[in-house]
Design a protein around this motif. Sequence first.
Motif: not given
Length: 326
Positions: A142-146, A172-175
């Motif tokens: 799991x990953x995300x942005x907040x 978002x380079x690594x995503x």
Amino acid sequence: MESPRGTAIRPNQEIAATGSELVPCPICGSEKTRLFRTDVTDLEYFVDPLRDLLIQKCGECESQFLNPRPTESELPRFYPSDYHAYNENHSRVARMLVEARARSRARFYGRLIEDRPGSIFDVGTGDCRHFDELRRFIDLECAGVEIQSEIAAKGRARGYEILEGTLEAADLTDHVGKYHVVSMNHVLEHVIEPRTMLERAHDLLRPGGHLIGQLPTVTSWESRLFGRNWGGYHYPRHLQIPSRSGLANLLKDLGFQTVRVRSAPHIQTTISLQNTLVRWGWRPRMQYGKTPIYSGLLVAALPYETVAWLCDKGGIVDFKAQKSRS
Ligand SMILES: [Zn+2]
């Protein structure tokens, strides 16, 4: 600016009075739009947006949206410190529904990743306790942005990779191209550039990956029934509320396939009922945007919500779309 009740709104005069220009639809881009409501107020937190934000309606896709468009710097004051999304202080009934939702989401995500180990990027993660919940049932990275930095820190403290800020602006380079699932529940209606946000969600997905989310829709019985008291406006925090067709066409336009939009089991009508009482002048002490009789209203709303959901006419929809496999 209040428009006298019962009189027809004359768009050009109203717009001229506020100094606002009609803006293109943020969902479909059409310029065929008109002023729709001038009399919406925040009946949950009583936030004053400091300038008149009117509700405009698209003549092509029928989505509704705020005009003038709020700016990035205006948004924080729309979210008071007791905003419900920052608080987990649910009533017993609401807690049961939240628990049931966690289980049903885990089953759904499990099907999307075909019950193999998978990865998800969530937009608007909050403190990530839902990740902990999901991982009780399925093998999910799991990953995300907040957007709220202290809340993003709580997510990181739980061990997740959480970017800070908005999906539209995040690095978002690594995503890119990494995720089986991108989720966005009750986010798209809050952002200034919904199209950019969906484009970036598309970038995050692997080929064949799934975008899923939930949001209110104007294409609902609830929106018609409650008018300016409709909970889906969540004024001034919802910057746009798409129609079902507007949302589906936007997703297809961005290259998503097998787009599905369907009524979600939800309890938003509770807020619409509460808004109606507050509009009539009832002013009890409120906490987290809720009156003391919120739980009672919730129970009263459930039979209606069930029927609306079964008839696919509910005020909240789930959407699901897939990135092309090639
Ligand atoms: Zn439109």
